[in-house]
Structures are given as structure tokens and as C-alpha cells.
Design a protein around this motif. Structure first.
Motif, PDB file in Angstrom:
ATOM      1  N   ASP A  89      -1.323 -26.598  10.678  1.00  0.00           N
ATOM      2  CA  ASP A  89      -0.311 -25.550  10.659  1.00  0.00           C
ATOM      3  C   ASP A  89      -0.629 -24.490  11.711  1.00  0.00           C
ATOM      4  O   ASP A  89      -0.167 -23.364  11.632  1.00  0.00           O
ATOM      5  N   PRO A 142      -0.703 -22.731  15.567  1.00  0.00           N
ATOM      6  CA  PRO A 142       0.453 -22.308  16.368  1.00  0.00           C
ATOM      7  C   PRO A 142       1.187 -23.454  17.058  1.00  0.00           C
ATOM      8  O   PRO A 142       2.408 -23.488  17.047  1.00  0.00           O
ATOM      9  N   ILE A 178       4.551 -24.450  15.088  1.00  0.00           N
ATOM     10  CA  ILE A 178       5.762 -23.954  15.734  1.00  0.00           C
ATOM     11  C   ILE A 178       6.370 -25.014  16.654  1.00  0.00           C
ATOM     12  O   ILE A 178       7.517 -25.409  16.487  1.00  0.00           O
ATOM     13  N   THR A 179       5.578 -25.495  17.588  1.00  0.00           N
ATOM     14  CA  THR A 179       6.084 -26.454  18.571  1.00  0.00           C
ATOM     15  C   THR A 179       6.436 -27.800  17.947  1.00  0.00           C
ATOM     16  O   THR A 179       7.464 -28.382  18.249  1.00  0.00           O
ATOM     17  N   GLU A 218       6.661 -28.407  14.580  1.00  0.00           N
ATOM     18  CA  GLU A 218       7.298 -28.247  13.268  1.00  0.00           C
ATOM     19  C   GLU A 218       6.593 -29.032  12.162  1.00  0.00           C
ATOM     20  O   GLU A 218       7.210 -29.782  11.408  1.00  0.00           O
TER      21      GLU A 218
END
Length: 111
Positions: free
Chosen positions: A10, A12, A16-17, A19
């Protein structure tokens, strides 16, 4: 039967990138739908494996007899690392590595 913990990165990049939260949701739903898995498998978001360009990354690890599966471990090492996990791969990992207790040799790496 062995108990397992599935750690989904989880960090960055994965979070984020890539998912990775979708993998957490999918794996938790797969565990919840199978009474046999529900009793012996926990899915946990993990801080970061440091292999960001390979993500999303998943690590499947056996739990010690008294270990709590819902807690993020301090240290992760050994076989059980799966880089670049798609939703399809996640379900195969759940079925084979956890359900059948057979790591997927062509996908799994040491970490």
C-alpha cells in the motif's frame, strides 16, 4: 491446514499508481466468500516492499500458531513474494498458494 497472511503493498507507488486497494478489496471478498479460507487467511495492507516499479506487489506468508493475522508484521522475508499482481493473478494466488498451499513457482520470488 496452515494459516496464511496475504500482504498487499500500500506504499505510494503500489497504492496510488497501481491502485493496490482494488486487490485488497478483491482478496478480502474472496476470503469472505469461502468458509475454509475465512477461518485461516487474513488480507492486510502492507507499508511498502521497496519494489515499486514491479507493483502492485503481494506477499503470502504462513502464520505462526499464535500469530495474529490481522496485524502487519515487523519483518517480511523468504519465499512468497509476487510482483506485478493483476486481479486475475490475485485470485489464482488465493486459490492455489493459500487454498491448496502450493506456491505458484512461475510467479513467486524470494524476498
Amino acid at each position: 491446514m496452515r494459516r496464511f497472511q496475504i500482504l498487499v503493498c500500500d506504499g505510494p507507488s503500489c497504492g496510488i499508481t497501481h491502485e493496490s486497494d482494488r486487490l485488497v478489496t478483491l482478496l478480502k471478498a474472496g476470503v469472505a466468500a469461502d468458509p475454509g479460507l475465512k477461518a485461516r487467511c487474513h488480507v492486510v495492507a502492507y507499508n511498502c516492499f521497496g519494489r515499486c516499479s514491479d507493483g502492485p506487489n503481494v506477499f503470502v506468508r504462513p502464520l505462526a500458531p499464535n500469530e495474529k493475522g490481522e496485524e502487519e508484521p515487523r519483518d517480511v522475508s523468504g519465499p512468497g513474494f509476487y510482483p506485478g499482481v493483476t486481479e486475475e493473478k490475485a485470485m489464482v494466488i488465493l486459490e492455489r498458494h493459500v487454498g491448496e498451499e502450493t506456491p505458484i513457482a512461475e510467479w513467486v520470488e524470494d524476498y
